[in-house]
Design a protein around this motif. Structure first.
Motif, PDB file in Angstrom:
ATOM      1  N   LEU A 190       0.822  -1.215   0.000  1.00 10.13           N
ATOM      2  CA  LEU A 190       0.000   0.000   0.000  1.00 10.13           C
ATOM      3  C   LEU A 190       0.858   1.267   0.000  1.00 10.13           C
ATOM      4  O   LEU A 190       2.024   1.256   0.402  1.00 10.13           O
ATOM      5  N   GLU A 191       0.224   2.343  -0.442  1.00 17.92           N
ATOM      6  CA  GLU A 191       0.914   3.634  -0.513  1.00 17.92           C
ATOM      7  C   GLU A 191       1.583   4.003   0.816  1.00 17.92           C
ATOM      8  O   GLU A 191       2.712   4.509   0.838  1.00 17.92           O
ATOM      9  N   HIS A 192       0.882   3.731   1.915  1.00 17.25           N
ATOM     10  CA  HIS A 192       1.414   4.137   3.217  1.00 17.25           C
ATOM     11  C   HIS A 192       2.234   3.033   3.888  1.00 17.25           C
ATOM     12  O   HIS A 192       2.485   3.076   5.085  1.00 17.25           O
ATOM     13  N   ASP A 193       2.645   2.054   3.069  1.00 15.39           N
ATOM     14  CA  ASP A 193       3.546   1.001   3.548  1.00 15.39           C
ATOM     15  C   ASP A 193       5.000   1.301   3.198  1.00 15.39           C
ATOM     16  O   ASP A 193       5.870   0.454   3.430  1.00 15.39           O
ATOM     17  N   VAL A 194       5.240   2.465   2.596  1.00 17.32           N
ATOM     18  CA  VAL A 194       6.608   2.877   2.262  1.00 17.32           C
ATOM     19  C   VAL A 194       6.794   4.349   2.624  1.00 17.32           C
ATOM     20  O   VAL A 194       5.819   5.095   2.722  1.00 17.32           O
ATOM     21  N   TRP A 195       8.033   4.747   2.791  1.00 18.37           N
ATOM     22  CA  TRP A 195       8.312   6.115   3.237  1.00 18.37           C
ATOM     23  C   TRP A 195       8.003   7.148   2.165  1.00 18.37           C
ATOM     24  O   TRP A 195       7.705   8.299   2.463  1.00 18.37           O
ATOM     25  N   ASN A 196       8.094   6.732   0.868  1.00 22.20           N
ATOM     26  CA  ASN A 196       7.771   7.659  -0.213  1.00 22.20           C
ATOM     27  C   ASN A 196       7.218   6.862  -1.396  1.00 22.20           C
ATOM     28  O   ASN A 196       7.966   6.248  -2.149  1.00 22.20           O
ATOM     29  N   HIS A 197       5.905   6.892  -1.517  1.00 17.62           N
ATOM     30  CA  HIS A 197       5.215   6.081  -2.529  1.00 17.62           C
ATOM     31  C   HIS A 197       5.706   6.385  -3.948  1.00 17.62           C
ATOM     32  O   HIS A 197       6.086   5.487  -4.698  1.00 17.62           O
ATOM     33  N   LYS A 198       5.722   7.672  -4.315  1.00 20.66           N
ATOM     34  CA  LYS A 198       6.096   8.036  -5.692  1.00 20.66           C
ATOM     35  C   LYS A 198       7.530   7.629  -6.014  1.00 20.66           C
ATOM     36  O   LYS A 198       7.826   7.117  -7.089  1.00 20.66           O
ATOM     37  N   GLN A 199       8.392   7.861  -5.040  1.00 26.44           N
ATOM     38  CA  GLN A 199       9.811   7.596  -5.274  1.00 26.44           C
ATOM     39  C   GLN A 199      10.117   6.102  -5.372  1.00 26.44           C
ATOM     40  O   GLN A 199      11.121   5.705  -5.945  1.00 26.44           O
ATOM     41  N   LEU A 200       9.218   5.266  -4.823  1.00 27.21           N
ATOM     42  CA  LEU A 200       9.492   3.830  -4.807  1.00 27.21           C
ATOM     43  C   LEU A 200       8.696   3.044  -5.853  1.00 27.21           C
ATOM     44  O   LEU A 200       8.811   1.817  -5.913  1.00 27.21           O
ATOM     45  N   LEU A 201       7.926   3.742  -6.679  1.00 25.01           N
ATOM     46  CA  LEU A 201       7.081   3.034  -7.645  1.00 25.01           C
ATOM     47  C   LEU A 201       7.878   2.184  -8.629  1.00 25.01           C
ATOM     48  O   LEU A 201       7.371   1.213  -9.174  1.00 25.01           O
ATOM     49  N   ASN A 202       9.134   2.540  -8.839  1.00 26.06           N
ATOM     50  CA  ASN A 202       9.973   1.750  -9.736  1.00 26.06           C
ATOM     51  C   ASN A 202      11.088   1.018  -8.989  1.00 26.06           C
ATOM     52  O   ASN A 202      12.085   0.626  -9.570  1.00 26.06           O
ATOM     53  N   VAL A 203      10.865   0.847  -7.692  1.00 21.84           N
ATOM     54  CA  VAL A 203      11.855   0.153  -6.866  1.00 21.84           C
ATOM     55  C   VAL A 203      11.277  -1.202  -6.456  1.00 21.84           C
ATOM     56  O   VAL A 203      10.129  -1.283  -5.999  1.00 21.84           O
ATOM     57  N   VAL A 204      12.084  -2.253  -6.656  1.00 23.61           N
ATOM     58  CA  VAL A 204      11.635  -3.608  -6.315  1.00 23.61           C
ATOM     59  C   VAL A 204      11.155  -3.637  -4.865  1.00 23.61           C
ATOM     60  O   VAL A 204      11.840  -3.140  -3.967  1.00 23.61           O
ATOM     61  N   SER A 205       9.963  -4.199  -4.680  1.00 23.48           N
ATOM     62  CA  SER A 205       9.214  -4.314  -3.412  1.00 23.48           C
ATOM     63  C   SER A 205       7.976  -3.418  -3.418  1.00 23.48           C
ATOM     64  O   SER A 205       7.056  -3.614  -2.623  1.00 23.48           O
ATOM     65  N   HIS A 206       7.928  -2.426  -4.326  1.00 24.39           N
ATOM     66  CA  HIS A 206       6.769  -1.531  -4.341  1.00 24.39           C
ATOM     67  C   HIS A 206       6.290  -1.227  -5.770  1.00 24.39           C
ATOM     68  O   HIS A 206       5.481  -0.328  -5.983  1.00 24.39           O
ATOM     69  N   THR A 207       6.767  -1.987  -6.769  1.00 26.90           N
ATOM     70  CA  THR A 207       6.300  -1.742  -8.139  1.00 26.90           C
ATOM     71  C   THR A 207       4.851  -2.228  -8.274  1.00 26.90           C
ATOM     72  O   THR A 207       4.443  -3.176  -7.588  1.00 26.90           O
ATOM     73  N   PRO A 208       4.062  -1.585  -9.132  1.00 24.90           N
ATOM     74  CA  PRO A 208       2.651  -1.992  -9.284  1.00 24.90           C
ATOM     75  C   PRO A 208       2.482  -3.476  -9.628  1.00 24.90           C
ATOM     76  O   PRO A 208       1.544  -4.107  -9.132  1.00 24.90           O
TER      77      PRO A 208
END
Length: 264
Positions: A158-176
């Motif tokens: 979820l968006e609030h499961d990471v410190w910065n949603h936008k910045q992690l959208l292309n980082v493994v563990s938070h990609t769509p």
DNA sequence: ATGGTGGGCTACCCA
């Protein structure tokens, strides 16, 4: 009934931390990931001394490894599934009796997936996606009741499961692609116990990288560890807890323990 | 854009 999950990042190195932790909290059952110890070297006697007389473990040299420590007796159902055709010690399950009912508990360590979020370029990412696809298929074919699934699933959905949603959208563990797959897996019959008790937009993290000068000050965390309960157990859910303070202990794991309290 | 740290163990390893 209290059940703990913790990616301990070497069981043998962190036995003293586990001992301290269990002096303060006494979950009936503990699921560990990344034990990094082969079965012949598993420190079973130490764990029995801590009061956990019922043990099951599946480990290998250097990498991965899962185990379950319990104060209650359990059975290990025969389960011959080799996830992605590998014997890499990422899953173990037990069946236990409690108050005249039977329950299943799954402990998973999902592949981390490497750095590049492209299955064509990165075989580790491909393995991660395949692993989740296989798990989803298995739980679709085997609908679960009275089941608890915990572990390091290596995805912050979820968006609030990471410190910065936008910045992690292309980082493994938070990609769509990963977050969608994880939610599909959960929707085979499970409820996210942590997010039932602690609603968004409150941030929740269970992992902070070692690669920050001050993990607490930078607070660049992610919620990679999960506690799921089958939907029929939802009325029995009492509480969850994130033991963030353990990240500040001496020589900590990069993950912190989390617990589920449920009236079985 | 890069590199940072930690565990296990000597691998162009893994996280």
């Amino acid at each position: 009934m209290k059940i703990m999950s913790w990616n301990i990042n070497s069981l043998r190195l962190r036995l003293p931390l586990l001992t301290t932790l269990l002096a303060r909290n006494r979950p009936e059952i503990i699921c560990l990931q990344e034990t990094k110890v082969q079965d012949t070297l598993f420190p079973g006697n130490d764990l029995k001394t801590l009061g956990y007389k019922h043990l099951c473990y599946k480990g290998m040299k250097s990498y991965n490894g899962v185990c379950i420590l319990s104060t209650l007796p359990f059975e290990i159902p025969s389960f011959n599934h080799r996830w992605c055709g590998k014997d890499d010690c990422r899953h173990i399950m037990i069946r236990f009796e409690y108050q005249k009912n039977y329950f299943h508990l799954h402990n998973f360590y999902v592949p981390a997936g490497g750095d590049v979020p492209d299955p064509q370029l990165n075989p580790k990412f491909k393995h991660k996606l395949n692993f989740i696809d296989e798990a989803t298929e298995w739980f679709k074919l085997n609908p679960q009741e009275n089941t608890i699934l915990v572990g390091d699933l290596n995805i912050a959905p979820l968006e609030h499961d990471v410190w910065n949603h936008k910045q992690l959208l292309n980082v493994v563990s938070h990609t769509p692609i990963e977050t969608n797959k994880l939610l599909n897996w959960m929707n085979t019959g499970f409820t996210d116990a942590v997010r039932t008790c602690i609603l968004p937009p409150e941030k929740i993290y269970t992992w902070w990288s070692y690669r920050n000068r001050d993990w607490e000050k930078s607070n660049r965390g992610r919620r990679l560890d999960h506690l799921w309960i089958s939907n029929n157990l939802k009325p029995s859910l009492k509480a969850v807890e994130i033991y963030k303070e353990v990240r500040n202990w001496e020589r900590p794991s990069d993950h912190v323990p989390i617990t589920l309290e449920i009236d079985l």
